[in-house]
Scaffold this motif. Structure first.
Motif, PDB file in Angstrom:
ATOM      1  N   PHE A 231       0.850  -1.189   0.000  1.00 13.47           N
ATOM      2  CA  PHE A 231       0.000   0.000   0.000  1.00 13.47           C
ATOM      3  C   PHE A 231       0.881   1.233   0.000  1.00 13.47           C
ATOM      4  O   PHE A 231       1.810   1.352   0.790  1.00 13.47           O
ATOM      5  CB  PHE A 231      -0.888  -0.014   1.252  1.00 13.47           C
ATOM      6  N   ILE A 232       0.580   2.181  -0.905  1.00 14.53           N
ATOM      7  CA  ILE A 232       1.312   3.443  -0.963  1.00 14.53           C
ATOM      8  C   ILE A 232       0.322   4.592  -1.008  1.00 14.53           C
ATOM      9  O   ILE A 232      -0.730   4.505  -1.655  1.00 14.53           O
ATOM     10  CB  ILE A 232       2.268   3.481  -2.177  1.00 14.53           C
ATOM     11  N   ALA A 233       0.648   5.676  -0.299  1.00 17.56           N
ATOM     12  CA  ALA A 233      -0.240   6.844  -0.237  1.00 17.56           C
ATOM     13  C   ALA A 233       0.597   8.108  -0.269  1.00 17.56           C
ATOM     14  O   ALA A 233       1.767   8.119   0.166  1.00 17.56           O
ATOM     15  CB  ALA A 233      -1.078   6.805   1.039  1.00 17.56           C
ATOM     16  N   ARG A 234       0.022   9.153  -0.821  1.00 19.39           N
ATOM     17  CA  ARG A 234       0.638  10.481  -0.746  1.00 19.39           C
ATOM     18  C   ARG A 234       0.034  11.186   0.455  1.00 19.39           C
ATOM     19  O   ARG A 234      -1.170  11.436   0.495  1.00 19.39           O
ATOM     20  CB  ARG A 234       0.355  11.266  -2.021  1.00 19.39           C
ATOM     21  N   ILE A 235       0.865  11.516   1.440  1.00 19.19           N
ATOM     22  CA  ILE A 235       0.357  12.084   2.687  1.00 19.19           C
ATOM     23  C   ILE A 235       0.697  13.559   2.834  1.00 19.19           C
ATOM     24  O   ILE A 235       0.261  14.206   3.797  1.00 19.19           O
ATOM     25  CB  ILE A 235       0.883  11.307   3.903  1.00 19.19           C
ATOM     26  N   GLY A 236       1.467  14.098   1.931  1.00 24.04           N
ATOM     27  CA  GLY A 236       1.808  15.516   1.965  1.00 24.04           C
ATOM     28  C   GLY A 236       2.230  15.967   0.587  1.00 24.04           C
ATOM     29  O   GLY A 236       1.998  15.268  -0.412  1.00 24.04           O
ATOM     30  N   GLY A 237       2.873  17.147   0.502  1.00 25.60           N
ATOM     31  CA  GLY A 237       3.287  17.660  -0.791  1.00 25.60           C
ATOM     32  C   GLY A 237       4.184  16.707  -1.552  1.00 25.60           C
ATOM     33  O   GLY A 237       3.847  16.235  -2.636  1.00 25.60           O
ATOM     34  N   GLU A 238       5.377  16.421  -0.975  1.00 26.06           N
ATOM     35  CA  GLU A 238       6.291  15.474  -1.611  1.00 26.06           C
ATOM     36  C   GLU A 238       6.559  14.273  -0.719  1.00 26.06           C
ATOM     37  O   GLU A 238       7.518  13.532  -0.914  1.00 26.06           O
ATOM     38  CB  GLU A 238       7.616  16.173  -1.962  1.00 26.06           C
TER      39      GLU A 238
END
Length: 464
Positions: free
Chosen positions: A379-386
């Protein structure tokens, strides 16, 4: 329509006049009024002119003569216009919510007010110009025009409106049933009016009421026309239950007409109410189909909304909200897992130097590369800008470090193609095991990430 009007004029002037009086029955006004109800008002002048010419010719050649042809034509056309205007206004104002108001006003207008006024005018013209007695002319005109209007106008209006809308006159799939009902009424009326038992007069009325409830509206409105035609034809010849016990021929014709008018009075309210109910049922059916389609689509809509609520719109990865939900689920599960916090090095400099469009391309490039490197169960997620977070399922921390190092190496070896040219980027990552306390696991991975940045970036640090 003009040919039908002309046929009605010829029938009335040539065959329905007794002792040189005015016609005993007049159906042409009902035909014309029904056409006026269905067509746009811009077409009224042409229609009235054509029917007026037919009226003058019929009266001049077959009727009372040319002396009264023009004024009687004006009276007949005014009668038709009044009937059409009345019906249009009633429908516009009351349909479909108040059918009784429509029917009661229609009956009062077409059987009383309009024909009485036209009868007064016509009897005055016939008395003044050709010397006919006023009273008989008034009675003949009133009864003949009132019955002709109430019997023919509803049928003609419904028929013309259906034809104008491109609909089948008697419904799409019930032609055989319609023919059978019409044929049954015709045979029934012939049987009743070919003998002299008056108790049989209940049969046509009963069947007409049955058709008003169960048949198509146009079929039901045909029944009074059949009754009037058969009753008048037989009664004039002195045959049938209405031909006995009456005085002269005029009385017998009036009896036949009034019986047909009575059938129309009984069926018209039922036909109107049934038409309203069928309309409501059709609308309910459409609403039911609409809500059924919405219900069937509801699950898909919920899934789409859920995906939108838990998806990062730029990269298509999971967003911060879904990451924390997934981390809590994995922390309480029995299967071991590891957490990697990933940060793109010097991302602000990429935005400042190349612009935000290139920065977005860098983020999307990393997302695509991560999807192709990780397993489907990870599982991969974008949690902020970069900033990105990866949950690597069913693995030790050493194996998780190997997975993350492979991702770092692939990204470093694949510059991002942009409009400003190739842009090379690197990653820093911190890896920790996922334990029962998801907050502690997240803090450990964050600390490892910060250590990687302090050590010079473009590297991986394990919290073990």
């Amino acid at each position: 329509m003009s040919l039908v009007y002309l046929a009605g004029v010829v029938l009335a002037c040539g065959y329905m006049r007794l002792d040189g009086s005015v016609a005993m029955i007049w159906v042409s006004s009902g035909v014309l009024a029904g056409a006026l109800v269905a067509v746009d008002r811009s077409r009224w002048p042409a229609l009235l002119a054509l029917c007026g010419a037919c009226n003058i010719a019929g009266t001049g050649f077959l009727g009372l003569g040319w002396a009264v042809a023009l004024p009687l034509m004006a009276i007949n056309l005014a009668e038709a216009v009044a009937g059409a205007t009345l019906l249009r206004r009633l429908v516009d104002r009351y349909w479909p919510r108040a059918t009784m108001e429509i029917v009661s006003a229609m009956l009062l207008g077409t059987m009383l007010f309009i024909p009485v006024i036209s009868a007064l005018c016509a009897a005055g013209v016939a008395w003044g110009l050709v010397g006919l007695p006023f009273a008989p002319s008034f009675v003949n005109w009133w009864i003949g025009h009132a019955v002709g209007m109430i019997v023919v106008l509803p049928f003609a209006a419904v028929l013309m409106m259906r034809l104008a809308d491109g609909q089948a006159p008697f419904g799409e799939h019930r032609h055989l049933l319609s023919v059978l009902m019409v044929a049954t009424m015709l045979l029934l009326c012939i049987g009743v009016f070919s003998q002299f038992n008056r108790w049989t007069l209940a049969a046509p009325l009963t069947f007409a009421l049955f058709c008003a409830v169960w048949a198509d509206a146009l079929v039901a409105l045909t029944m009074p026309i059949i009754v009037v035609a058969v009753a008048t034809a037989f009664t004039i010849r002195g045959i049938g239950p209405l031909s006995t016990g009456l005085g002269d021929m005029a009385d017998r014709v009036h009896a036949g007409l009034l019986y047909g008018g009575m059938v129309s009075l009984g069926t018209l309210p039922i036909v109107t109410e049934q038409a309203r109910r069928r309309r409501e049922l059709a609308q309910l059916s459409l609403s039911e189909a609409h809500y059924r389609a919405m219900s069937e689509r509801a699950d898909d809509l919920i899934d789409e909304l859920r995906r939108a609520a838990f998806t990062d719109p730029l990269t298509g990865l999971a967003n911060r909200r879904l990451f924390f939900e997934t981390l809590r689920e994995r922390a309480t599960g029995t299967e071991r897992a590891c957490l990697a916090m990933v940060d793109i090095d010097h991302f602000k400099q990429v935005n400042d130097r190349y612009g935000h469009a290139v920065g977005d391309a860098v983020l999307c490039h990393f997302a695509d590369l991560a999807r192709s490197t990780l397993r489907s169960r990870d599982f991969i997620a974008r949690i902020g800008g970069e900033e990105f977070a990866i949950i690597i399922q069913d693995t030790t921390i050493e194996q998780a470090c190997q997975v993350c190092q492979r991702l770092l190496d692939r990204l470093a070896a694949s510059p991002v193609d942009t409009a400003a040219g190739p842009v090379s980027i690197t990653l820093s990552s911190g890896v920790a095991a996922v334990g029962p306390d998801c907050d502690a696991s997240l803090a450990a991975a964050d600390e490892a990430l910060y250590q990687a940045k302090r050590d010079g970036r473009s590297r991986l640090v394990s919290a073990a």
